[in-house]
Motif scaffolding. Structure first.
Motif, short mmCIF file in Angstrom:
data_model
loop_
_atom_site.label_atom_id
_atom_site.label_comp_id
_atom_site.label_asym_id
_atom_site.label_seq_id
_atom_site.Cartn_x
_atom_site.Cartn_y
_atom_site.Cartn_z
N GLU A 96 0.83 -1.20 0.00
CA GLU A 96 0.00 0.00 0.00
C GLU A 96 0.87 1.26 0.00
O GLU A 96 2.01 1.23 0.48
CB GLU A 96 -0.90 0.01 1.26
CG GLU A 96 -2.00 -1.05 1.27
CD GLU A 96 -3.14 -0.75 0.32
OE1 GLU A 96 -3.02 0.20 -0.50
OE2 GLU A 96 -4.16 -1.45 0.38
N PRO A 97 0.33 2.39 -0.54
CA PRO A 97 -0.98 2.53 -1.17
C PRO A 97 -0.97 2.00 -2.61
O PRO A 97 -0.04 2.27 -3.36
CB PRO A 97 -1.21 4.04 -1.15
CG PRO A 97 0.16 4.62 -1.19
CD PRO A 97 1.04 3.68 -0.42
N SER A 98 -2.01 1.26 -2.95
CA SER A 98 -2.09 0.65 -4.28
C SER A 98 -3.53 0.28 -4.60
O SER A 98 -4.32 -0.01 -3.69
CB SER A 98 -1.22 -0.61 -4.32
OG SER A 98 -1.41 -1.32 -5.51
N ASP A 99 -3.88 0.30 -5.88
CA ASP A 99 -5.23 -0.12 -6.30
C ASP A 99 -5.40 -1.63 -6.22
O ASP A 99 -6.51 -2.12 -6.00
CB ASP A 99 -5.50 0.35 -7.73
CG ASP A 99 -5.61 1.86 -7.86
OD1 ASP A 99 -5.92 2.51 -6.84
OD2 ASP A 99 -5.36 2.39 -8.96
N ASP A 100 -4.33 -2.37 -6.41
CA ASP A 100 -4.37 -3.83 -6.38
C ASP A 100 -3.24 -4.32 -5.48
O ASP A 100 -2.18 -4.74 -5.95
CB ASP A 100 -4.23 -4.41 -7.79
CG ASP A 100 -5.34 -3.92 -8.72
OD1 ASP A 100 -6.46 -4.42 -8.58
OD2 ASP A 100 -5.05 -3.04 -9.55
N PRO A 101 -3.44 -4.29 -4.15
CA PRO A 101 -2.33 -4.48 -3.21
C PRO A 101 -1.96 -5.91 -2.88
O PRO A 101 -0.94 -6.14 -2.25
CB PRO A 101 -2.84 -3.76 -1.96
CG PRO A 101 -4.34 -3.97 -2.01
CD PRO A 101 -4.69 -3.90 -3.47
N LEU A 102 -2.76 -6.90 -3.26
CA LEU A 102 -2.52 -8.27 -2.81
C LEU A 102 -1.56 -9.03 -3.72
O LEU A 102 -1.71 -9.04 -4.95
CB LEU A 102 -3.84 -9.04 -2.72
CG LEU A 102 -4.79 -8.62 -1.60
CD1 LEU A 102 -6.07 -9.44 -1.67
CD2 LEU A 102 -4.13 -8.76 -0.24
#
Length: 262
Positions: A96-102
């Motif tokens: 994070e921060p991210s739109d697709d963090p996994l």
């Protein structure tokens, strides 16, 4: 060096199959065991012992850095096989921060001396298995597989080395050219052995270094120092540099907190 497309393709298929096995084997997922910047170590998390990590990478005294701090990584790793000669871990990372963090990962292998007297440790693993696979968005499915060998050299420390290969559609240099395979090397050595109140011996200090070839998202390396507060809690710190500054920017400083929960 020319690529052998057929060999690389077969290696990617085999690693993809291994990833499906690893992720289906357990619902407890985790961050891969690492040396420093890369998973260039044959260590595998102990069976049933969760490992929590918090990794940060930030600029130091750099004004106007176009590519500043990297995403903060919070991960969980756990060993999933109750055997001495065959071990496995699986994990999940939250960037994070991210739109697709996994991101998911898994690794299986044997420790030193498991196959025969004096045999090296051997690992087969996959990491950075992202969830965003759409061609219309910023993809995160790097799906990097690696084969790693490790050996303790008396008087020197532990050495690790092996090849990696990832998703050619994602692992590229800053110019957009595919650069999806290479090698990883790692090293660590412990100093100042101590014992806790329970009589467990561990090294208070560990010097660690690693490197990944390639001008892609993982290409680079670093060298730093672990300080173990206890045998289950440590803090790693030191610089990290990158092979292609157009991707990750200039060198960063890292602080990594690791906690085992016995």
């Amino acid at each position: 060096m020319k690529k052998s497309g057929r060999i690389i393709q077969k290696f990617e298929v085999a690693l993809a199959a291994f990833a499906l096995f690893g992720l289906a084997a357990t619902t407890a997922s985790a961050t891969p065991s690492t040396t420093y910047w890369t998973p260039g170590t044959t260590d595998i998390q102990a069976y049933g012992v969760p490992h929590i990590t918090y990794d940060s990478y930030f600029t130091v005294f750099k004004k106007g850095e176009k590519k500043g701090n990297l995403l903060t990584d919070v991960g969980l790793t756990i060993g999933v096989l109750p055997y001495e000669r065959l071990q496995m871990e699986a994990g999940i990372d939250l960037l994070e921060p991210s739109d697709d963090p996994l991101f998911f990962n898994a690794k299986i292998g044997t420790p030193e001396g498991a196959l025969f007297k004096g045999s090296p440790a051997i690992n087969l693993g996959i990491f950075n298995v992202g969830t965003q696979t759409s061609k219309d968005k910023v993809r995160t499915d790097q799906n990097i597989g690696h084969l790693l060998f490790g050996k303790t050299i008396p008087g020197l420390g532990r050495l690790f080395a092996g090849p990696y290969v990832g998703n050619a559609a994602v692992l590229k240099d800053s110019k957009g050219e595919t650069d999806n395979y290479g090698f990883m090397v790692g090293f660590d050595r412990g100093f100042l052995p101590v014992k806790d109140k329970a009589g467990n011996e561990f090294n208070r200090l560990v010097v660690a270094a690693d490197y990944a070839s390639g001008k892609n998202a993982i290409g680079g390396g670093g060298v730093g120092l672990y300080y173990y507060f206890t045998k289950d809690i440590d803090l790693l710190t030191g610089p990290v540099w990158f092979n292609d500054q157009g991707i990750n920017g200039g060198w960063k400083w890292t602080m990594q907190l690791d906690i085992n929960i016995p």
